[in-house]
Design a protein around this motif. Structure first.
Motif, PDB file in Angstrom:
ATOM      1  N   ASN A 289       0.823  -1.218   0.000  1.00 17.36           N
ATOM      2  CA  ASN A 289       0.000   0.000   0.000  1.00 17.36           C
ATOM      3  C   ASN A 289       0.863   1.278   0.000  1.00 17.36           C
ATOM      4  OD1 ASN A 289       0.861   0.339   2.655  1.00 17.36           O
ATOM      5  ND2 ASN A 289      -0.915  -0.735   3.482  1.00 17.36           N
ATOM      6  N   THR A 290       0.182   2.405  -0.113  1.00 14.16           N
ATOM      7  CA  THR A 290       0.894   3.686  -0.247  1.00 14.16           C
ATOM      8  C   THR A 290       1.740   3.998   0.995  1.00 14.16           C
ATOM      9  OG1 THR A 290      -1.023   4.405  -1.456  1.00 14.16           O
ATOM     10  CG2 THR A 290       0.496   6.122  -0.808  1.00 14.16           C
ATOM     11  N   LYS A 291       1.196   3.711   2.195  1.00 11.81           N
ATOM     12  CA  LYS A 291       1.965   4.018   3.424  1.00 11.81           C
ATOM     13  C   LYS A 291       3.278   3.243   3.442  1.00 11.81           C
ATOM     14  CE  LYS A 291      -0.694   6.388   6.582  1.00 11.81           C
ATOM     15  NZ  LYS A 291      -1.934   6.272   7.302  1.00 11.81           N
TER      16      LYS A 291
ATOM     17  N   ARG B  66       4.955   2.271   0.817  1.00 13.04           N
ATOM     18  CA  ARG B  66       5.860   2.877  -0.183  1.00 13.04           C
ATOM     19  C   ARG B  66       6.491   4.148   0.388  1.00 13.04           C
ATOM     20  NH1 ARG B  66       1.941   1.574  -5.074  1.00 13.04           N
ATOM     21  NH2 ARG B  66       2.459  -0.629  -5.213  1.00 13.04           N
ATOM     22  N   LEU B  67       5.687   4.931   1.130  1.00 11.82           N
ATOM     23  CA  LEU B  67       6.240   6.143   1.748  1.00 11.82           C
ATOM     24  C   LEU B  67       7.345   5.768   2.739  1.00 11.82           C
ATOM     25  CD1 LEU B  67       2.981   8.233   2.360  1.00 11.82           C
ATOM     26  CD2 LEU B  67       4.899   8.791   0.825  1.00 11.82           C
TER      27      LEU B  67
ATOM     28  N   ASN C  16       5.552  -1.005  -6.948  1.00 12.42           N
ATOM     29  CA  ASN C  16       6.723  -0.587  -6.154  1.00 12.42           C
ATOM     30  C   ASN C  16       7.881  -0.186  -7.066  1.00 12.42           C
ATOM     31  OD1 ASN C  16       5.312  -1.368  -3.877  1.00 12.42           O
ATOM     32  ND2 ASN C  16       6.141  -3.449  -3.952  1.00 12.42           N
TER      33      ASN C  16
ATOM     34  N   TYR D  21       7.209   3.211  -8.394  1.00 12.85           N
ATOM     35  CA  TYR D  21       7.335   4.203  -7.312  1.00 12.85           C
ATOM     36  C   TYR D  21       8.821   4.469  -7.000  1.00 12.85           C
ATOM     37  CZ  TYR D  21       6.954   6.398  -2.752  1.00 12.85           C
ATOM     38  OH  TYR D  21       7.081   7.285  -1.702  1.00 12.85           O
TER      39      TYR D  21
ATOM     40  N   ASP E 181      -0.898   2.157   8.973  1.00 14.44           N
ATOM     41  CA  ASP E 181      -1.990   1.861   8.040  1.00 14.44           C
ATOM     42  C   ASP E 181      -3.026   0.980   8.743  1.00 14.44           C
ATOM     43  OD1 ASP E 181      -0.356  -0.309   8.240  1.00 14.44           O
ATOM     44  OD2 ASP E 181      -0.257  -0.760   6.124  1.00 14.44           O
TER      45      ASP E 181
END
Ligand SMILES: C[S@@+](CC[C@H](N)C(=O)[O-])C[C@H]1O[C@@H](n2cnc3c(N)ncnc32)[C@H](O)[C@@H]1O
Length: 255
Positions: free
Chosen positions: A111-113, A115-116, A140, A143, A239
């Motif tokens: 998920n985005t979190k 990846r951050l 990924n 990103y 998350d």
């Protein structure tokens, strides 16, 4: 002992649930006058299959498959649907989830979190060569390709449909995807290896990691730690599923 592929266990459980249903229908007239609603009977079979699957600890998403399989099978028979539709759905599932059947690694996505968190992890590094082992749809890889410190961003994926989609994704947005088995992929050129697999391959993966990765490189495993190896750090993300990232700095493990 070699583990039995989940698909065989699931089919065996459906067969056992069917046997139990036959016994139930045989005994039921002692209590309730027939006929019985077939949809209701298929629901009972699905519930039994789900319970047995739960008891032998099949992964959660298989419980849903086990519940709905008898109901869908009954509806397909009742509506006299062309069996080719079934075959088509089966082939499609195979193209997407082939690795769940063979390697016990299904497809679910970072998920985005997370990846951050990966970008936070590399923020002080000057040159990152990133690889996602089992790269799914390539999210990924794309990103990480966009992070300024990242020099190469690569993914390897063997499930045919995810491979194809990720190839298109990377063609349009950057990064490289190879139709390659993660076990034959050399890790020597990468200083950040990311995995999101399942508990099953982790011990074998660690053997590969310590042999092939340099002292100054990092392994990040989403959700699944390596049994018997204490990670250098564990990041608990905020998350919904409280993802744990297990971080292994190879300098902590190699002399
Ligand atoms: C849980 S998904 C993770 C996808 C992606 N890394 C992500 O985080 O969004 C695991 C992926 O690994 C792939 N996979 C499993 N075994 C593999 C193998 N031996 N070689 C290459 N890919 C594999 C599966 O097909 C699946 O797409």
């Amino acid at each position: 002992m070699k583990k039995i592929p989940i698909i065989f266990l699931a089919v065996l459980i459906q067969a056992i649930a069917f046997g139990c249903l036959v016994a139930l229908v045989w005994l039921l007239p002692l209590l309730i006058e027939p006929p019985y609603n077939p949809l209701f009977l298929s629901l009972i079979m699905g519930l039994m299959a789900t319970l047995f699957s739960y008891l032998i600890k099949l992964p959660k998403w298989w419980l849903w498959l086990q519940l709905f399989f008898p109901i869908i099978a009954y509806l397909v028979i009742r509506e006299e649907l062309n069996p080719l539709y079934g075959l088509l759905i089966f082939v499609l599932l195979l193209l997407i989830f082939s690795n769940s059947f063979v390697n016990r690694v299904p497809l679910y996505l970072t998920n985005t979190k997370t990846r951050l968190a990966l970008s936070k992890l590399i923020k002080d590094l000057s040159e990152v060569n990133f690889i996602d082992l089992g790269s799914g749809l390539g999210g990924n890889v794309v990103y990480m390709f966009k992070q300024p410190q990242v020099k190469t961003s690569v993914g390897v994926e063997t499930a045919p449909l995810p491979y194809l989609l990720s190839k298109i994704n990377c063609f349009l947005n950057g990064g490289e995807i190879y139709a390659e088995d993660l076990w034959t992929t050399s890790l020597q050129n990468f200083n950040l290896v990311y995995v999101f697999l399942s508990p099953q391959p982790m011990p074998k993966l660690w053997q590969k990691i310590v042999v092939e990765m340099d002292k100054d490189s990092v392994l990040v495993s989403n959700s699944f730690s390596i049994p018997g190896v204490t990670p250098s750090e564990i990041w608990e993300l905020s998350d919904r599923r409280k993802t744990n990232l297990y971080i292994y700095y190879l300098k902590d493990f190699k002399k």
